[in-house]
Motif scaffolding. Sequence first.
Motif, PDB file in Angstrom:
ATOM      1  N   CYS A  84       0.769  -1.032   0.109  1.00  0.00           N
ATOM      2  CA  CYS A  84       0.066   0.084  -0.011  1.00  0.00           C
ATOM      3  C   CYS A  84       0.768   1.319  -0.004  1.00  0.00           C
ATOM      4  O   CYS A  84       1.894   1.232   0.846  1.00  0.00           O
ATOM      5  N   CYS A 108      -0.005   3.466   3.470  1.00  0.00           N
ATOM      6  CA  CYS A 108       0.520   3.321   4.742  1.00  0.00           C
ATOM      7  C   CYS A 108       1.417   1.875   4.846  1.00  0.00           C
ATOM      8  O   CYS A 108       1.890   1.689   6.076  1.00  0.00           O
ATOM      9  N   TYR A 144       1.424  -0.975   4.194  1.00  0.00           N
ATOM     10  CA  TYR A 144       0.735  -2.280   4.553  1.00  0.00           C
ATOM     11  C   TYR A 144       0.987  -3.268   3.262  1.00  0.00           C
ATOM     12  O   TYR A 144       1.063  -2.915   2.085  1.00  0.00           O
ATOM     13  N   CYS A 158      -7.438  -1.639   1.610  1.00  0.00           N
ATOM     14  CA  CYS A 158      -6.200  -1.717   2.333  1.00  0.00           C
ATOM     15  C   CYS A 158      -6.950  -1.993   3.903  1.00  0.00           C
ATOM     16  O   CYS A 158      -7.710  -1.257   4.509  1.00  0.00           O
ATOM     17  N   CYS A 205      -5.443   1.263   6.174  1.00  0.00           N
ATOM     18  CA  CYS A 205      -5.919   2.766   5.966  1.00  0.00           C
ATOM     19  C   CYS A 205      -7.009   2.722   5.033  1.00  0.00           C
ATOM     20  O   CYS A 205      -7.501   3.804   5.077  1.00  0.00           O
ATOM     21  N   VAL A 230      -7.740   2.570   1.967  1.00  0.00           N
ATOM     22  CA  VAL A 230      -7.555   2.954   0.451  1.00  0.00           C
ATOM     23  C   VAL A 230      -7.896   1.756  -0.614  1.00  0.00           C
ATOM     24  O   VAL A 230      -7.709   0.498  -0.245  1.00  0.00           O
TER      25      VAL A 230
END
Length: 232
Positions: free
Chosen positions: A185, A188, A190, A218, A221, A223
């Motif tokens: 991601c 963030c 991830y 995600c 976060c 998105v």
Amino acid sequence: MPMDTNILHNISYGMYIVCANRAEKLNGQIVNTLFQITNSPITLAVSINKNNLTHEYIRAGKRFSASILSEETPLAFIGAFGFKSGRETDKFVNVQYRILESGCPAVLDYAVGYLEAKVICEFDCGTHTVFLGEMVTAEVTGAGRVMTYDYYHQVKRGTTPPSAPTYMRIAAATAAGPAMPKYRCTVCNYIYDPALGDPDSGVAAGTPFAELPDNWSCPVCGVDKTKFVPVE
Ligand code: FE
């Protein structure tokens, strides 16, 4: 003299939601830098980024609460408090919390308890302010193992210990074919690892990134898939 900053990865932390208020307005954020400093009186120090809304509210209300998160806390819950700003979203929608006598909120979901501290002084630390507070309220509200910062990174985001029920399925998925690419991601950081899937969102281990549903987001976060890029 040696200066190996990797040593910092060996410092232990917990995972907390620190909340504060400006009159009726509430905010909270994920914090790992919260520490008990003294026992008589009981004081706690917390480090908060000066740009955060929580910083503004701690200054306004002269209080902060800290809810101590358990290992059961889903990534999405941490993401909602950790990767979104209270200036854009109301973080308390669909969250169980308590308004303390002072007006400061304390989050109850996934917490083993909370405490509230009255700010007695602050230290300017450049990008952050360290607030020192005297504990004025404390309640144990749940049980379970508390989440450490290391657990959050090592277990929630990436690897799984052999004792976990998903471990055998991961091994089978990995053995079935060539390694599937991981995706990161860009908001963030991830990592989506197909070998692990995203159990919090109902995605089974062994699901390639391309086969994730279009509405998958995600887990940290929030998105959508378009914000992910392949790793390596
Ligand atoms: Fe993310």
